[in-house]
Design a protein around this motif. Sequence first.
Motif, mmCIF file in Angstrom:
data_model
loop_
_atom_site.group_PDB
_atom_site.id
_atom_site.type_symbol
_atom_site.label_atom_id
_atom_site.label_comp_id
_atom_site.label_asym_id
_atom_site.label_seq_id
_atom_site.Cartn_x
_atom_site.Cartn_y
_atom_site.Cartn_z
ATOM 1 N N THR A 61 50.043 -40.084 -9.241
ATOM 2 C CA THR A 61 51.482 -40.016 -9.512
ATOM 3 C C THR A 61 52.085 -40.591 -8.207
ATOM 4 O O THR A 61 53.092 -41.278 -8.377
ATOM 5 C CB THR A 61 51.947 -38.674 -9.938
ATOM 6 O OG1 THR A 61 51.482 -38.116 -10.980
ATOM 7 C CG2 THR A 61 53.519 -38.548 -10.143
ATOM 8 N N LEU A 62 51.560 -40.205 -7.236
ATOM 9 C CA LEU A 62 52.306 -40.601 -5.881
ATOM 10 C C LEU A 62 51.768 -42.134 -5.578
ATOM 11 O O LEU A 62 52.706 -43.122 -5.394
ATOM 12 C CB LEU A 62 51.745 -39.851 -4.575
ATOM 13 C CG LEU A 62 52.273 -40.261 -3.489
ATOM 14 C CD1 LEU A 62 53.828 -39.967 -3.439
ATOM 15 C CD2 LEU A 62 51.625 -39.255 -2.283
ATOM 16 N N PHE B 59 56.747 -44.454 -15.352
ATOM 17 C CA PHE B 59 57.251 -45.277 -14.584
ATOM 18 C C PHE B 59 57.547 -46.729 -15.324
ATOM 19 O O PHE B 59 57.311 -47.722 -15.111
ATOM 20 C CB PHE B 59 56.371 -45.771 -13.635
ATOM 21 C CG PHE B 59 55.971 -44.538 -12.748
ATOM 22 C CD1 PHE B 59 56.822 -44.265 -11.285
ATOM 23 C CD2 PHE B 59 54.767 -43.701 -13.079
ATOM 24 C CE1 PHE B 59 56.338 -43.216 -10.767
ATOM 25 C CE2 PHE B 59 54.702 -42.763 -12.086
ATOM 26 C CZ PHE B 59 55.351 -42.247 -10.877
ATOM 27 N N PHE C 14 53.940 -44.036 -7.984
ATOM 28 C CA PHE C 14 55.384 -43.966 -7.491
ATOM 29 C C PHE C 14 55.580 -44.994 -6.451
ATOM 30 O O PHE C 14 56.538 -45.993 -6.323
ATOM 31 C CB PHE C 14 55.911 -42.545 -6.901
ATOM 32 C CG PHE C 14 57.180 -42.365 -6.572
ATOM 33 C CD1 PHE C 14 58.149 -41.927 -7.273
ATOM 34 C CD2 PHE C 14 57.551 -42.665 -5.214
ATOM 35 C CE1 PHE C 14 59.294 -41.818 -6.768
ATOM 36 C CE2 PHE C 14 58.766 -42.568 -4.791
ATOM 37 C CZ PHE C 14 59.929 -42.099 -5.619
ATOM 38 N N PHE D 131 58.347 -48.059 -7.040
ATOM 39 C CA PHE D 131 59.570 -48.126 -6.330
ATOM 40 C C PHE D 131 59.240 -48.489 -4.902
ATOM 41 O O PHE D 131 60.404 -49.226 -4.252
ATOM 42 C CB PHE D 131 59.973 -46.777 -6.215
ATOM 43 C CG PHE D 131 60.177 -45.983 -7.585
ATOM 44 C CD1 PHE D 131 61.302 -46.724 -8.402
ATOM 45 C CD2 PHE D 131 59.258 -45.063 -7.993
ATOM 46 C CE1 PHE D 131 61.642 -46.078 -9.793
ATOM 47 C CE2 PHE D 131 59.652 -44.561 -9.350
ATOM 48 C CZ PHE D 131 60.893 -45.260 -10.117
#
Length: 215
Positions: free
Chosen positions: A64-65, A163, A68, A72
């Motif tokens: 997930t990181l 996302f 991310f 972003f």
Amino acid sequence: MDVLLNNLDIFVEGFKNTIILFVVSAVLALVLGTIVGAMRVSPVPVMRAVGTFYVNLVRNTPLTLLMFFFAFGYPKLQLGNLSFTTLAIIALSLYTATYVAEVLRSGFNTVPVGQAEAARAIGLSFGPTMSLVILPQAFRAVIPPMMSVFIALLKNTTVAAGFSVAEAGTIRSYLAERGEPAIIVLLWVAAIFIVLVSILSVIQRRLEVRWRVAR
């Protein structure tokens, strides 16, 4: 059954994108993981260090990181405009490649040392020895764990739903807007995932039967 049939367009689109994410990411992860796995057993200390650093860094970072960052953080680097789907594929490939590399590294250990010694005795360098002698035998030895990695990849594609990537993980939210019961939608999504995993399991068994004697 009405939930599935009445919303077939959403299910088809979602799982089509899931399969695209899976197939492209699997191919890229296999290529990158093979290179990193070879680096992990390379006689060159620098290559071993780079391979070890990459595996330890990415494998210990939550997916997930990683998603991310690409969703972003990457756009802020202004390195080019890439779609969220492309960025999700990159993140999934980089993450899965670490597991592919470790599975292959365990496969290298199953190949008798005499195989590499014989290759060096006839004048083969590390590259040809790895690609022509070691890798073919290692791949045959790691079919079950390798397929487990790809099954995990298939399920990890649902992380991309958070996302802005329209795939199977977004089906529930789309159908919630149509007033469909969430539990029924989730059960259908789970059932289709089970079918896809079963297909991968069949492929695994066929590859095991086909390559069993060759080892």
